[in-house]
Design an enzyme around this catalytic site. Structure first.
Site, PDB file in Angstrom:
ATOM      1  N   ARG A  36      34.539  90.287 -90.799  1.00  0.00           N
ATOM      2  CA  ARG A  36      35.752  89.769 -90.164  1.00  0.00           C
ATOM      3  C   ARG A  36      36.367  90.791 -89.208  1.00  0.00           C
ATOM      4  NH1 ARG A  36      38.882  86.139 -94.835  1.00  0.00           N
ATOM      5  NH2 ARG A  36      37.554  84.300 -94.547  1.00  0.00           N
ATOM      6  N   LYS A 197      30.100  68.820-105.539  1.00  0.00           N
ATOM      7  CA  LYS A 197      30.900  67.643-105.885  1.00  0.00           C
ATOM      8  C   LYS A 197      31.329  66.824-104.683  1.00  0.00           C
ATOM      9  CE  LYS A 197      32.813  69.703-110.120  1.00  0.00           C
ATOM     10  NZ  LYS A 197      34.058  70.014-110.860  1.00  0.00           N
ATOM     11  N   GLY A 354      31.678  79.096 -96.956  1.00  0.00           N
ATOM     12  CA  GLY A 354      31.132  80.263 -97.649  1.00  0.00           C
ATOM     13  C   GLY A 354      29.706  80.099 -98.132  1.00  0.00           C
ATOM     14  N   GLY A 377      38.446  77.181 -95.350  1.00  0.00           N
ATOM     15  CA  GLY A 377      39.282  75.991 -95.417  1.00  0.00           C
ATOM     16  C   GLY A 377      39.590  75.399 -94.057  1.00  0.00           C
TER      17      GLY A 377
END
Length: 396
Positions: A36, A197, A354, A377
């Site tokens: 980053r 999921k 990720g 996100g």
């Protein structure tokens, strides 16, 4: 959506409040992954070259409005200096006396890092007075933290309304890549969505079936879709209570002309362990005492054939349990094909998340993808079709 970049701003002699994401992993006081930090270097250097003085705003961890010594950004300063190849000044607060004094002492060529913005409760509550205190320090606002753009915080949203604002190079690259992939893509457009999921990616699937030509579903999520079609998946990870939802997604895809690609053959094993005895069976032939852990070779061939005919690819999530061999074969093979086509200029490929980045790195494919998003996100919410407060705030 239109936003200004560094090229649209007069930076000479200006203090440029630059929101960055340097929330990097640290062990024993040392930064263990500076990815980053590396990604923000073009923005810092371009500000310096334009005669501006970058003042870095960032969060680190979740101190919840308290001053937590182990969450001080001072721990990141040595890695930042090493990456830049020059000293970085540090202020022990991001507002008030320490910050004002540090900014007042800046000269051209200097870089200043302010203390963790989340040491103040006003950061996460998007408090206007806290944002005003930040704005008082500078002349221009530059947001280079796309990964934090889905949060309406003072340093990502409110501050953009108080100063002339623009996107940094990383933000610019992220927005350009995502607009290319989902906004006005070259078609056929393919999306790969994997993971454990379906319940965590409902909004994502709902948005994608309206926009893509092919939707490849992998991982545990694929098991749920198979089970929803009355296929016995044995002891596989599957959300059987989401069967109705899975069927709704299939119906919506059919209505919108999106072709959903589920495994036609699978790799099964009796235990989830490295080197476990395994076999390839048809997707509807999983033994009752086994679990599906990867897509099979026939499925991979179908996926790579779709890639061959595609112009744009969006990827989020692995096709199988890639962390444990030999259950990363499908992800590796598909990723290598996408990377090859991208390197040949035949495919625009954008990936993020990720697990996705880890899987593509493991397949040694990430370097040839058109763009790899470091955002988690924010990348997911963009793919879900949601407005990101930090991006909206930059719009003209």
């Amino acid at each position: 959506m239109a936003w200004k970049t560094l090229d649209d701003m007069d930076l000479d002699g200006k203090v440029v409040l630059t929101r960055v994401d340097i929330n990097v992993p640290v062990e024993n006081g040392q930064v263990t992954d500076d990815t980053r930090i590396q990604r923000i270097l073009p923005t810092i250097r371009d500000i310096l070259e334009a005669g501006g003085m970058p003042v870095l705003l960032a969060h680190f961890g979740r101190p919840k409005g308290q001053r937590v010594p182990e969450m001080s950004l001072s721990v990141v300063r040595p890695a930042l200096e090493a990456a830049l190849g020059s000293p970085v000044k540090f202020a022990e607060d991001c507002i008030g006396g320490p910050a004002k004094k540090a900014v007042a002492g800046l000269e051209k060529g200097d870089v200043l890092l302010l203390e963790n913005t989340r040491f103040h409760e006003g950061e996460t509550t998007n408090d206007g007075s806290f944002a005003a205190s930040l704005a008082a320090l500078g002349n221009v606002y530059c947001n280079d933290a796309f990964s934090a753009a889905h949060r309406a915080h003072a340093s990502t949203e409110a501050l953009a309304h108080l100063l002339p604002a623009c996107a940094g190079r990383l933000m610019q690259a992220e927005l350009t890549a995502l607009e290319t992939a989902l906004g006005d893509p070259e078609r056929p457009l393919v999306a790969v969505v994997g993971g454990a999921k379906i319940s965590t990616k409902l909004d994502l699937l709902g948005n994608l079936v309206e926009k893509v030509d092919h939707l490849v579903i992998g991982g545990g999520m694929a098991n749920t879709f198979l089970a929803a079609q009355d296929i016995d998946v044995g002891k596989s990870l599957a959300e059987h209570d989401m069967a109705d939802t899975a069927r709704e997604v299939l119906d919506k895809a059919d209505e919108k002309g999106c072709k959903i690609v589920l495994p036609s053959d699978v790799v099964v094993a009796r235990e989830f362990a490295a080197g476990a005895e395994h076999q390839v069976v048809a997707a509807d032939a999983c033994p009752p005492d086994a679990m599906i852990l990867d897509a099979g070779p026939e499925t991979v061939e179908r996926i790579t054939d779709i890639f061959e005919r595609a112009k744009t690819l969006i990827w989020n999530g692995p096709l199988g349990a890639f962390e444990i061999e030999p259950f990363g074969a499908a992800t590796n093979a598909a990723a290598k094909k996408a990377a090859q086509l991208s390197a040949e200029g035949k495919l625009i490929s954008v990936a993020g998340g990720g697990d996705t980045v880890a899987a593509l790195n493991k397949a040694d494919a990430a370097k040839d993808f058109t763009y790899i998003s470091t955002a988690g996100g924010a990348f997911l919410e963009w793919m879900e079709g949601k407005d990101l407060p930090g991006v909206i705030a930059l719009s003209d």
